[in-house]
Design a protein around this motif. Sequence first.
Motif, mmCIF file in Angstrom:
data_model
loop_
_atom_site.group_PDB
_atom_site.id
_atom_site.type_symbol
_atom_site.label_atom_id
_atom_site.label_comp_id
_atom_site.label_asym_id
_atom_site.label_seq_id
_atom_site.Cartn_x
_atom_site.Cartn_y
_atom_site.Cartn_z
ATOM 1 N N SER A 1 33.446 20.249 -111.675
ATOM 2 C CA SER A 1 32.424 19.668 -110.805
ATOM 3 C C SER A 1 32.659 18.174 -110.618
ATOM 4 N N VAL B 1 30.514 15.933 -110.979
ATOM 5 C CA VAL B 1 29.867 15.233 -112.099
ATOM 6 C C VAL B 1 30.811 15.158 -113.288
ATOM 7 N N GLU B 2 31.453 16.292 -113.591
ATOM 8 C CA GLU B 2 32.368 16.310 -114.735
ATOM 9 C C GLU B 2 33.536 15.354 -114.498
ATOM 10 N N ARG B 3 34.015 15.326 -113.270
ATOM 11 C CA ARG B 3 35.179 14.488 -112.950
ATOM 12 C C ARG B 3 34.870 12.999 -113.135
ATOM 13 N N VAL B 4 33.652 12.598 -112.816
ATOM 14 C CA VAL B 4 33.339 11.159 -112.892
ATOM 15 C C VAL B 4 32.656 10.801 -114.222
ATOM 16 N N GLY B 5 32.604 11.803 -115.141
ATOM 17 C CA GLY B 5 31.875 11.601 -116.399
ATOM 18 C C GLY B 5 32.400 10.466 -117.245
ATOM 19 N N SER B 6 33.698 10.157 -117.095
ATOM 20 C CA SER B 6 34.275 9.114 -117.946
ATOM 21 C C SER B 6 33.979 7.711 -117.404
ATOM 22 N N ALA C 1 28.171 3.764 -115.875
ATOM 23 C CA ALA C 1 26.972 4.214 -115.162
ATOM 24 C C ALA C 1 26.993 3.818 -113.686
ATOM 25 N N ARG D 1 29.412 6.009 -111.829
ATOM 26 C CA ARG D 1 28.886 7.385 -111.730
ATOM 27 C C ARG D 1 27.820 7.449 -110.644
ATOM 28 N N THR E 1 28.028 9.812 -107.294
ATOM 29 C CA THR E 1 27.041 10.843 -106.954
ATOM 30 C C THR E 1 26.396 10.541 -105.597
ATOM 31 N N GLU F 1 26.772 18.171 -109.004
ATOM 32 C CA GLU F 1 27.118 19.228 -109.964
ATOM 33 C C GLU F 1 27.550 20.517 -109.266
#
Length: 443
Positions: free
Chosen positions: A153, A155-160, A163, A166, A170, A182
């Motif tokens: 997703s 979201v997962e890709r930009v998790g690193s 804030a 991110r 989004t 997501e």
Amino acid sequence: MTHLFTRRGALAGLAGSAAFPLGLRAQGAVFDAEVAIVGAGAAGVAAARELQKLGRTFVIVEARDRIGGRTFTDTSLGAPFDAGALYIHWAERNPWREIAESLRVETVDSSALTGPSQFFDNGEGTQFGGRRANFQEISRLFDPDVAPVPDVSFVERVGSLGADNRGGATAIARMALGDEPENISALDYARLWSGDDLVVPSGYGALVERHAQGLDIRTSTPVTAIDYSGAGVVLETPKGNLRVRAAVVTIPVGVLKSGAVRFTPELPAETRDGLDGLAMGALSKIGLKFNGQRFGIAPGTDLWQRLGPRASFDFECWPFGRDIVIAYFGGDHARDVVGRGEREALNIVLDEFVKLVGADARKSFERGVVHGWSVEPYSLGCYSHALPGHADSRAKLARPVAERLFFAGEATPIEEDFGGAMTAGGASLAGVAAARAAAKLFG
Ligand SMILES: Cc1cc2nc3c(=O)[nH]c(=O)nc-3n(C[C@H](O)[C@H](O)[C@H](O)COP(=O)(O)OP(=O)(O)OC[C@H]3O[C@@H](n4cnc5c(N)ncnc54)[C@H](O)[C@@H]3O)c2cc1C
């Protein structure tokens, strides 16, 4: 659909109206045309022009009372604005750039619409807004030339990322792709082409309509069922059945998924898998017409109003110097706003605009128009994206069914290249590819 090859019977009730042409004979059956094109949006119009070039006979049926589909230049506010597609993306290879040139329709660089941005948090001016995000850093995560992008997703890709980044990522998901991050496959997004963007001052929708001029398009003719169990394809419509050898189906993914069109036999597992792996975003636009007052806002300015982590509006003020403001909003927030009905949606948007520019705006407001594509029955969404883990869905949907149903549109790639997805340009390329594939049936 049970009335295969009984079109004459169906037409008998139409008091002699010549709904469809008749008379081609192939494989022992009489067909109304070689190919039916279902839907007169960018894909359908492009497919028709290609079939015309190839000398094939075809019929175009369109559910709405207008053509253009998700390209639509709305003139109800007295000045044109594009309620659907606005940008001719990656213009270097976009067929609509050349079509505009050949029709002498003016296009200009998209910078003509770009002005300063102002950011607000619940009506309070903030200095940075989304601008604290480093969009170059975000882009690198979605650049397959930098590193392979996994089918996870957004979201997962930009998790690193931190804030701010991110938040920026989004916002891209909601305002550019129209859906919650997501729900979006990072790989599907990473495959999109990029390039120079043009805009059409007289309207992208108007351009598509002009390109369609002269084509015989049966509007207000929704297809309710498609039967491909026999030698050809029978399309059921309220104006009678249409019998053809093959069909180019450009019905949007949202509509196909809704079950509004019944297929007999059921579509193959691969096609159904393709549809299951795709979803439609909800990018919406509401146009507001004012009486010429500008409230101190320069033409081209974007006012960004953030209402919370999952809700925001972008107000594009006075595009091309016109007396209108276009509110953009996407994701679940858009589903909620347009789901409340046109009047309430319009009130919500006007209230938010007034919060930013002052009460004078309410006095000079004349009228507005709502384009909630996610609730329009013949689109049910703005454009498609693959769900996380389902980046192969477009290819599955694009595969011909029984050598006579060719799905084409913004959701389907051309020859395993997914870069044009989501756009009017990509839809046209897919329409041309489907038309060529259908034409091969006739040697
Ligand atoms: C708000 C918004 C902004 C956008 N911005 C851009 C942009 O800037 N640039 C860009 O390139 N793209 C943009 N897009 C996407 C672009 O508009 C679409 O990708 C493209 O127009 C899709 O073309 P299509 O032919 O695949 O589908 P459509 O245009 O949806 O055409 C399908 C046609 O099928 C018809 N239909 C549906 N059901 C039936 C039925 N049962 N029987 C008969 N006919 C039926 C529909 O009425 C429609 O006319 C935007 C879209 C939206 C909504």
